[in-house]
Design a protein around this motif. Sequence first.
Motif, PDB file in Angstrom:
ATOM      1  N   GLY A  93      -3.651   4.041 -14.092  1.00  0.00           N
ATOM      2  CA  GLY A  93      -3.297   4.632 -12.813  1.00  0.00           C
ATOM      3  C   GLY A  93      -4.126   5.833 -12.430  1.00  0.00           C
ATOM      4  N   PRO A  95      -6.796   7.793 -10.626  1.00  0.00           N
ATOM      5  CA  PRO A  95      -7.600   7.426  -9.457  1.00  0.00           C
ATOM      6  C   PRO A  95      -9.088   7.389  -9.764  1.00  0.00           C
ATOM      7  CG  PRO A  95      -5.959   9.084  -8.885  1.00  0.00           C
ATOM      8  CD  PRO A  95      -5.953   8.971 -10.381  1.00  0.00           C
ATOM      9  N   TRP A 129      -6.923   3.076  -8.214  1.00  0.00           N
ATOM     10  CA  TRP A 129      -7.072   3.652  -6.876  1.00  0.00           C
ATOM     11  C   TRP A 129      -6.026   4.735  -6.659  1.00  0.00           C
ATOM     12  CZ3 TRP A 129      -8.006  -1.052  -3.074  1.00  0.00           C
ATOM     13  CH2 TRP A 129      -9.185  -1.696  -3.450  1.00  0.00           C
ATOM     14  N   ASP A 131      -3.096   6.926  -4.561  1.00  0.00           N
ATOM     15  CA  ASP A 131      -1.847   6.552  -3.903  1.00  0.00           C
ATOM     16  C   ASP A 131      -1.872   6.988  -2.442  1.00  0.00           C
ATOM     17  OD1 ASP A 131      -1.240   5.906  -6.483  1.00  0.00           O
ATOM     18  OD2 ASP A 131       0.275   7.476  -6.756  1.00  0.00           O
ATOM     19  N   GLY A 132      -1.472   6.073  -1.568  1.00  0.00           N
ATOM     20  CA  GLY A 132      -1.270   6.409  -0.165  1.00  0.00           C
ATOM     21  C   GLY A 132      -2.462   7.053   0.505  1.00  0.00           C
ATOM     22  N   ASP A 228       7.546   2.869  -4.696  1.00  0.00           N
ATOM     23  CA  ASP A 228       7.234   3.628  -3.491  1.00  0.00           C
ATOM     24  C   ASP A 228       5.742   3.819  -3.270  1.00  0.00           C
ATOM     25  OD1 ASP A 228       9.989   4.014  -3.101  1.00  0.00           O
ATOM     26  OD2 ASP A 228       9.979   5.770  -4.441  1.00  0.00           O
ATOM     27  N   VAL A 229       4.913   3.199  -4.104  1.00  0.00           N
ATOM     28  CA  VAL A 229       3.476   3.455  -4.059  1.00  0.00           C
ATOM     29  C   VAL A 229       2.732   2.289  -3.432  1.00  0.00           C
ATOM     30  CG1 VAL A 229       1.393   3.851  -5.436  1.00  0.00           C
ATOM     31  CG2 VAL A 229       3.543   4.989  -6.045  1.00  0.00           C
ATOM     32  N   LYS A 231      -1.283   1.420  -2.965  1.00  0.00           N
ATOM     33  CA  LYS A 231      -2.620   1.856  -3.356  1.00  0.00           C
ATOM     34  C   LYS A 231      -3.597   1.665  -2.194  1.00  0.00           C
ATOM     35  CE  LYS A 231      -1.957   2.956  -7.727  1.00  0.00           C
ATOM     36  NZ  LYS A 231      -2.297   4.280  -8.311  1.00  0.00           N
ATOM     37  N   THR A 232      -4.492   2.623  -2.034  1.00  0.00           N
ATOM     38  CA  THR A 232      -5.467   2.542  -0.945  1.00  0.00           C
ATOM     39  C   THR A 232      -6.843   2.932  -1.452  1.00  0.00           C
ATOM     40  OG1 THR A 232      -5.109   4.842  -0.263  1.00  0.00           O
ATOM     41  CG2 THR A 232      -3.733   3.161   0.783  1.00  0.00           C
ATOM     42  N   TYR A 256      -0.287  -3.818  -1.278  1.00  0.00           N
ATOM     43  CA  TYR A 256       1.172  -3.734  -1.218  1.00  0.00           C
ATOM     44  C   TYR A 256       1.790  -4.651  -2.276  1.00  0.00           C
ATOM     45  CZ  TYR A 256       0.024  -2.098   3.538  1.00  0.00           C
ATOM     46  OH  TYR A 256      -0.506  -1.432   4.625  1.00  0.00           O
TER      47      TYR A 256
END
Length: 363
Positions: A93, A95, A129, A131-132, A228-229, A231-232, A256
């Motif tokens: 996780g 980034p 990646w 988050d958000g 609630d995550v 990835k972008t 998503y």
Amino acid sequence: MSDEEWERFLQESVTGAAGAPVEPSARARDVERRLRENPGPAEGWRTYTPARPRRRTGWYVTGMVAAVALLVVALFPQQVVGWFVGDDSAQDGTPSAAESERPGEAPGAEPDRRPTLAEPFRGSPAARWADGAAGITVPPARATGWMKAAEVERALRQSRDFLVAAGLDPGVLRGERPSEAIELLNPHQKDVQEYVRTALSSKTPTDTTDPLLLFSRFRPEQARPVGDVVKTRGRLTYREGKRGAVEVTADVTFVYPVTPAADSGEDGEVVRTIVRRETVMSWDDPAEVITEPGTMSLVSYALDMTNGGCSAPTGYFEPPFGTAEDQHADQDRRIDPYDRSKPLDTGDGTTVEDDDCATASRS
């Protein structure tokens, strides 16, 4: 013996007789022995033999290898890090470095691991990646067109706000009206306002009136988000557009993870719907274009999606739980949804048609 002979004997005993053999000293005997054992010229006690020069080839090669290694680390730091981390590190996780320009190739292969409710991004490049909104890179602002640097900075921030409101807002993902995103659209741009009204009200949208072109939506009775995550990965770029406008282009991929709405078990199925959008936004000069402060005009918007449905548009992403997707996908044409090295085709609006679905090489 006569007295003369006795006198001569005593004198020779003290002075030695001529031609008589001489007993060598201990040092002389030692020198003679060493000369016999090591014949050759004698070495003076104040002289020295220079050290024999060595070839330093090994050190030269080591130094050259070290220099090349340092150069490789300086030019390709991320790739070098990847050589020394295990397969599981791609799933931690952490980034990846922010995307500041279009990558030259697709991300490397990940271990083939099935996503779970506890780890919905496992086995995917998206595990690394951000988050958000953190995954959307915003470049430094400089004076462009009719805007000063501070105004460009505000336009870039509001452009990202639009992407967040349209593609990350939890209520919008549940199918609610994307009000915050709509408020950032120029109310005087008639074609876009008409598109938004039709797209959000029609029960049978078409390829050009599909709300998914701008907004991410799932049917709450069919699918629910896993965690609630979202990835972008992507970036904003900008330039001077028509009539001095500041034209901002957003190229962002959203991942998503969703599970069937009716499935509440711990081992429920997880599908990742992967959406890549390229949206071009124009922040117009009020002296040249009729607009409202804090709003922008849409120049173009394009969509590419994987695991979002291959049937006619319904206005919602339809994850292929089970094997439904295989019934529509083109098995002879495979694409990598994580490959951001190629641009999307842009236009007034595009979507995936039923006969244009390809098979994803990974999800």
